[in-house]
Design a protein around this motif. Structure first.
Motif, PDB file in Angstrom:
ATOM      1  N   THR A 138       0.815  -1.222   0.000  1.00  0.00           N
ATOM      2  CA  THR A 138       0.000   0.000   0.000  1.00  0.00           C
ATOM      3  C   THR A 138       0.852   1.277   0.000  1.00  0.00           C
ATOM      4  N   GLU A 139       2.157   1.123  -0.009  1.00  0.00           N
ATOM      5  CA  GLU A 139       3.041   2.288  -0.132  1.00  0.00           C
ATOM      6  C   GLU A 139       2.618   3.091  -1.374  1.00  0.00           C
ATOM      7  N   PRO A 140       2.593   4.446  -1.271  1.00  0.00           N
ATOM      8  CA  PRO A 140       2.141   5.226  -2.438  1.00  0.00           C
ATOM      9  C   PRO A 140       3.021   4.945  -3.662  1.00  0.00           C
ATOM     10  N   TYR A 141       2.376   4.949  -4.831  1.00  0.00           N
ATOM     11  CA  TYR A 141       3.101   4.709  -6.080  1.00  0.00           C
ATOM     12  C   TYR A 141       3.799   5.991  -6.513  1.00  0.00           C
ATOM     13  N   PRO A 142       5.108   5.969  -6.690  1.00  0.00           N
ATOM     14  CA  PRO A 142       5.786   7.213  -7.066  1.00  0.00           C
ATOM     15  C   PRO A 142       5.672   7.491  -8.569  1.00  0.00           C
ATOM     16  N   ASP A 143       5.649   8.767  -8.956  1.00  0.00           N
ATOM     17  CA  ASP A 143       5.750   9.111 -10.373  1.00  0.00           C
ATOM     18  C   ASP A 143       7.207   8.995 -10.813  1.00  0.00           C
ATOM     19  N   PHE A 144       8.109   9.226  -9.850  1.00  0.00           N
ATOM     20  CA  PHE A 144       9.542   9.122 -10.119  1.00  0.00           C
ATOM     21  C   PHE A 144      10.162   8.191  -9.088  1.00  0.00           C
ATOM     22  N   TYR A 145      11.169   7.424  -9.476  1.00  0.00           N
ATOM     23  CA  TYR A 145      11.880   6.617  -8.500  1.00  0.00           C
ATOM     24  C   TYR A 145      13.380   6.763  -8.737  1.00  0.00           C
ATOM     25  N   LYS A 146      14.152   6.442  -7.705  1.00  0.00           N
ATOM     26  CA  LYS A 146      15.594   6.625  -7.786  1.00  0.00           C
ATOM     27  C   LYS A 146      16.291   5.293  -7.583  1.00  0.00           C
ATOM     28  N   PRO A 147      16.469   4.513  -8.640  1.00  0.00           N
ATOM     29  CA  PRO A 147      17.058   3.188  -8.484  1.00  0.00           C
ATOM     30  C   PRO A 147      18.541   3.248  -8.118  1.00  0.00           C
ATOM     31  N   ASP A 148      18.991   2.224  -7.408  1.00  0.00           N
ATOM     32  CA  ASP A 148      20.423   2.050  -7.152  1.00  0.00           C
ATOM     33  C   ASP A 148      20.913   1.002  -8.153  1.00  0.00           C
ATOM     34  N   PRO A 149      21.627   1.429  -9.208  1.00  0.00           N
ATOM     35  CA  PRO A 149      21.998   0.490 -10.278  1.00  0.00           C
ATOM     36  C   PRO A 149      22.870  -0.677  -9.788  1.00  0.00           C
ATOM     37  N   GLY A 150      23.558  -0.529  -8.647  1.00  0.00           N
ATOM     38  CA  GLY A 150      24.449  -1.594  -8.190  1.00  0.00           C
ATOM     39  C   GLY A 150      23.781  -2.579  -7.238  1.00  0.00           C
ATOM     40  N   SER A 151      22.518  -2.374  -6.891  1.00  0.00           N
ATOM     41  CA  SER A 151      21.880  -3.207  -5.865  1.00  0.00           C
ATOM     42  C   SER A 151      21.719  -4.654  -6.299  1.00  0.00           C
ATOM     43  N   ARG A 152      21.994  -5.581  -5.368  1.00  0.00           N
ATOM     44  CA  ARG A 152      21.753  -7.001  -5.629  1.00  0.00           C
ATOM     45  C   ARG A 152      20.563  -7.503  -4.815  1.00  0.00           C
ATOM     46  N   GLY A 153      19.821  -6.562  -4.295  1.00  0.00           N
ATOM     47  CA  GLY A 153      18.642  -6.922  -3.510  1.00  0.00           C
ATOM     48  C   GLY A 153      17.409  -7.136  -4.378  1.00  0.00           C
ATOM     49  N   TYR A 154      17.556  -6.898  -5.677  1.00  0.00           N
ATOM     50  CA  TYR A 154      16.419  -6.989  -6.609  1.00  0.00           C
ATOM     51  C   TYR A 154      16.822  -7.776  -7.845  1.00  0.00           C
ATOM     52  N   VAL A 155      15.864  -8.502  -8.422  1.00  0.00           N
ATOM     53  CA  VAL A 155      16.150  -9.192  -9.683  1.00  0.00           C
ATOM     54  C   VAL A 155      16.258  -8.147 -10.797  1.00  0.00           C
ATOM     55  N   LEU A 156      16.904  -8.551 -11.884  1.00  0.00           N
ATOM     56  CA  LEU A 156      17.011  -7.697 -13.065  1.00  0.00           C
ATOM     57  C   LEU A 156      16.211  -8.350 -14.173  1.00  0.00           C
ATOM     58  N   HIS A 157      15.199  -7.644 -14.656  1.00  0.00           N
ATOM     59  CA  HIS A 157      14.328  -8.250 -15.675  1.00  0.00           C
ATOM     60  C   HIS A 157      13.976  -7.186 -16.714  1.00  0.00           C
ATOM     61  N   LEU A 158      13.026  -6.293 -16.422  1.00  0.00           N
ATOM     62  CA  LEU A 158      12.753  -5.186 -17.331  1.00  0.00           C
ATOM     63  C   LEU A 158      13.856  -4.133 -17.157  1.00  0.00           C
ATOM     64  N   ASN A 159      13.864  -3.145 -18.067  1.00  0.00           N
ATOM     65  CA  ASN A 159      14.886  -2.093 -18.030  1.00  0.00           C
ATOM     66  C   ASN A 159      14.773  -1.198 -16.801  1.00  0.00           C
ATOM     67  N   ALA A 160      15.826  -0.427 -16.613  1.00  0.00           N
ATOM     68  CA  ALA A 160      15.844   0.686 -15.653  1.00  0.00           C
ATOM     69  C   ALA A 160      15.605   0.230 -14.214  1.00  0.00           C
TER      70      ALA A 160
END
Ligand code: ZN
Length: 346
Positions: A138-160
């Motif tokens: 239920t966290e609000p959906y952001p219009d903008f997000y700030k990804p950490d390109p080096g993170s290994r806490g998330y899978v890599l699938h779609l771009n960006a």
């Protein structure tokens, strides 16, 4: 395929229309259906992949303005342009790429949306353990997000680094990787904190295997037939969404590569040089960074305009200028990421 939207019979041939004529049409006037298109085959393939994993749930799909899975709905919308080659051409002209246009990319997005739809079908995101692994749905959906390109806490699938956009996207991306890769995810993500998410997902799929979902809603949100805006307005909105700023500091970067010097031998204009190499620069930077082609092209367009205004020339070898322009464009495009990247609706 009873679950696939059949809007209306083809009434006229889109191929005979000019861009201007197409732009004047309203989305609801487009004579499109999924049946008989390459989309139909891809959805069937998706259903097969779910069958192969003994998942009884099959998301229903319909055409709309863009990709999205509405809250609480066990199905998802597919953008209209994928249902006709003429509209894919128009999409490429205005957005410079066709999201989901290739077979591989389309399958990726279909699996991603299926993750959202499946979470709705079995209300998985309401579980406490889901929250512990992915965060608050239920966290609000952001219009903008700030990804950490080096993170290994998330899978890599779609771009960006899209899994970083929201806990719901994190789940959808994790599901897509699990569905696509058989058992390969175990080694691909070995040692990554993201492996825990995949293991959680794998266990959850074991639990629902063979079960029909409780949520059998069949509601289509914003179907194409109800969208009254014209294609012209539709593209104006989407282009505004991906537009970016040109901070004054970027002029300094330009002066490092191009020159205002006019008393030496006649030199090539920097604007003309960038324009000639525009497609290649855009492609290399978009593919190298995973950013949207349109975002990269925006940076490039600003760069070209500023070169014109400052009357800059290419005073070094063109190969060297091209390399520097690529680096400059990469830095500026990534800067757009760090100051907040426009969330793609997926
Ligand atoms: Zn999504």
């Amino acid at each position: 395929m009873k679950d696939i939207d059949n809007i209306q019979e083809i009434g006229f041939d889109l191929r005979s229309l000019t861009d201007e004529q197409l732009l004047n049409l309203r989305l609801c006037d487009l004579p499109l259906k999924i049946e008989g298109t390459s989309l139909e085959g891809r959805v069937k393939r998706l259903y097969q992949e779910l069958d192969d994993r003994q998942i009884k749930f099959k998301p229903y799909v319909w055409l709309s303005a863009e990709w999205f899975t509405p809250d609480g709905i066990p199905g998802f919308a597919i953008p209209f342009y994928l249902a006709h080659p003429r509209l894919m051409r128009l999409e490429r002209k205005f957005m410079l790429e066709v999201e989901g246009g290739s077979h591989i990319e389309c399958m990726r997005i279909l699996r991603h949306e299926t993750g959202h739809a499946l979470s709705n079908a079995y209300t998985l995101h309401g579980r406490r353990d889901w929250r512990e692994v992915f965060g608050s749905f239920t966290e609000p959906y952001p219009d903008f997000y700030k990804p950490d390109p080096g993170s290994r806490g998330y899978v890599l699938h779609l771009n960006a680094w899209y899994a970083q956009a929201h806990p719901a996207e994190d789940f959808a991306e994790t599901f897509a990787v699990w569905l696509a890769s058989g058992e390969a995810w175990r080694s691909a993500y070995g040692g990554w904190p993201a492996l825990r998410k995949l293991e959680y997902l794998n266990n959850t799929m074991d639990q629902i295997r063979g079960d029909l979902p409780a949520n059998r809603v069949r509601r289509r949100i914003e179907p194409l037939s109800r969208l009254k805006l014209t294609l012209r307005d539709h593209y104006q909105r989407r282009r505004d969404h991906y537009a970016m700023e040109w901070p004054p500091i970027y002029d300094n970067h330009l002066f490092r590569t191009f020159s205002q010097d006019s008393h030496s031998t006649p030199l090539v204009s920097a604007a003309g040089f960038l324009q000639r190499n525009r497609r290649q620069l855009r492609q290399e930077v978009a593919e190298g960074t995973g950013l949207h082609h349109y975002t990269v092209d925006q940076a490039l367009k600003h760069m070209i305009n500023r070169c014109k205004e400052l009357k800059l020339k290419v005073a070094i070898a063109e190969s060297e200028a091209k390399l520097r322009a690529t680096i400059m464009l990469t830095a500026q495009s990534l800067n757009a990421v760090h100051s907040g990247y426009p969330r793609i609706a997926l």
